[in-house]
Design a protein around this motif. Structure first.
Motif, PDB file in Angstrom:
ATOM      1  N   MET A   1       0.847  -1.152   0.047  1.00  0.00           N
ATOM      2  CA  MET A   1       0.031   0.001   0.121  1.00  0.00           C
ATOM      3  C   MET A   1       0.816   1.454   0.145  1.00  0.00           C
ATOM      4  O   MET A   1       0.484   2.102  -0.720  1.00  0.00           O
ATOM      5  CB  MET A   1      -0.980  -0.134   1.183  1.00  0.00           C
ATOM      6  N   ALA A   2       1.882   1.308   0.609  1.00  0.00           N
ATOM      7  CA  ALA A   2       2.783   2.565   0.709  1.00  0.00           C
ATOM      8  C   ALA A   2       3.364   2.842  -0.677  1.00  0.00           C
ATOM      9  O   ALA A   2       3.391   3.981  -0.981  1.00  0.00           O
ATOM     10  CB  ALA A   2       3.998   2.104   1.674  1.00  0.00           C
ATOM     11  N   GLY A   3       3.614   1.807  -1.385  1.00  0.00           N
ATOM     12  CA  GLY A   3       4.335   2.021  -2.856  1.00  0.00           C
ATOM     13  C   GLY A   3       3.148   2.705  -3.811  1.00  0.00           C
ATOM     14  O   GLY A   3       3.414   3.709  -4.345  1.00  0.00           O
ATOM     15  N   ASP A  31      -5.695  -6.147  -5.192  1.00  0.00           N
ATOM     16  CA  ASP A  31      -5.720  -7.203  -6.111  1.00  0.00           C
ATOM     17  C   ASP A  31      -5.901  -8.706  -5.861  1.00  0.00           C
ATOM     18  O   ASP A  31      -4.855  -9.315  -5.103  1.00  0.00           O
ATOM     19  CB  ASP A  31      -4.661  -7.304  -7.043  1.00  0.00           C
ATOM     20  N   LYS A  32      -7.094  -9.268  -5.375  1.00  0.00           N
ATOM     21  CA  LYS A  32      -7.236 -10.634  -4.767  1.00  0.00           C
ATOM     22  C   LYS A  32      -6.695 -11.708  -5.605  1.00  0.00           C
ATOM     23  O   LYS A  32      -6.405 -12.784  -5.038  1.00  0.00           O
ATOM     24  CB  LYS A  32      -9.007 -10.812  -4.605  1.00  0.00           C
ATOM     25  N   GLU A  33      -6.727 -11.665  -6.732  1.00  0.00           N
ATOM     26  CA  GLU A  33      -6.285 -12.635  -7.838  1.00  0.00           C
ATOM     27  C   GLU A  33      -4.567 -13.062  -7.389  1.00  0.00           C
ATOM     28  O   GLU A  33      -4.253 -14.199  -7.717  1.00  0.00           O
ATOM     29  CB  GLU A  33      -6.541 -12.486  -9.360  1.00  0.00           C
ATOM     30  N   LYS A  39       0.313 -13.360   3.377  1.00  0.00           N
ATOM     31  CA  LYS A  39       1.671 -13.488   2.773  1.00  0.00           C
ATOM     32  C   LYS A  39       1.901 -12.507   1.950  1.00  0.00           C
ATOM     33  O   LYS A  39       3.122 -11.928   1.901  1.00  0.00           O
ATOM     34  CB  LYS A  39       1.765 -14.637   2.138  1.00  0.00           C
ATOM     35  N   ILE A  40       1.224 -12.118   0.938  1.00  0.00           N
ATOM     36  CA  ILE A  40       1.388 -11.333  -0.098  1.00  0.00           C
ATOM     37  C   ILE A  40       0.128 -10.402  -0.465  1.00  0.00           C
ATOM     38  O   ILE A  40      -0.973 -11.073  -0.512  1.00  0.00           O
ATOM     39  CB  ILE A  40       1.758 -11.904  -1.428  1.00  0.00           C
ATOM     40  N   ILE A  89       8.570  -3.139   5.081  1.00  0.00           N
ATOM     41  CA  ILE A  89       8.928  -4.557   5.364  1.00  0.00           C
ATOM     42  C   ILE A  89       9.930  -4.666   6.473  1.00  0.00           C
ATOM     43  O   ILE A  89       9.777  -5.093   7.338  1.00  0.00           O
ATOM     44  CB  ILE A  89       9.552  -5.081   4.124  1.00  0.00           C
ATOM     45  N   ASP A  90      11.016  -3.579   6.346  1.00  0.00           N
ATOM     46  CA  ASP A  90      12.011  -3.565   7.444  1.00  0.00           C
ATOM     47  C   ASP A  90      11.545  -3.202   8.920  1.00  0.00           C
ATOM     48  O   ASP A  90      11.691  -3.704   9.965  1.00  0.00           O
ATOM     49  CB  ASP A  90      12.932  -2.343   7.019  1.00  0.00           C
TER      50      ASP A  90
END
Length: 99
Positions: A1-3, A31-33, A39-40, A89-90
């Motif tokens: 979301m940040a990007g 994007d559910k797909e 995880k992602i 992430i960090d």
């Protein structure tokens, strides 16, 4: 979301403004797909269905030249968006490790 937020902000600056409705039609969608719960999380920056005409602005038609704003916004901010994602992430990894 940040990007995605960084790309969206740049698109809002670059979008041609004729009536002003195009700018308010830009959005970030989950994007559910592509995403995998836990995880992602994948997000796309796009426009609402009501603003279908923005594709004609971006890509042009046989009657009007393209006036791209989406691709130039991505190209201008892709490194900043990647850095924002890396920072999030960090932070999450440090919080998970108790640091």
């Amino acid at each position: 979301m940040a990007g995605a937020r960084i790309i969206l902000d740049e698109m809002e600056l670059r979008i041609p403004v004729a009536s002003g409705k195009g700018k308010t039609s830009l959005l970030i969608a989950y994007d559910k797909e592509v995403s995998v719960t836990g995880k992602i999380a994948s997000y796309i920056v796009t426009w609402s269905k009501e603003a279908f005409y923005l594709r004609f602005v971006e890509y042009g038609t046989s009657h009007s030249a393209a006036n791209p704003f989406m691709r130039p916004a991505f190209e201008a901010k892709k490194n900043a968006a990647a850095e924002a994602v890396r920072q999030v992430i960090d932070e999450k990894l440090k919080a998970a490790n108790g640091k």
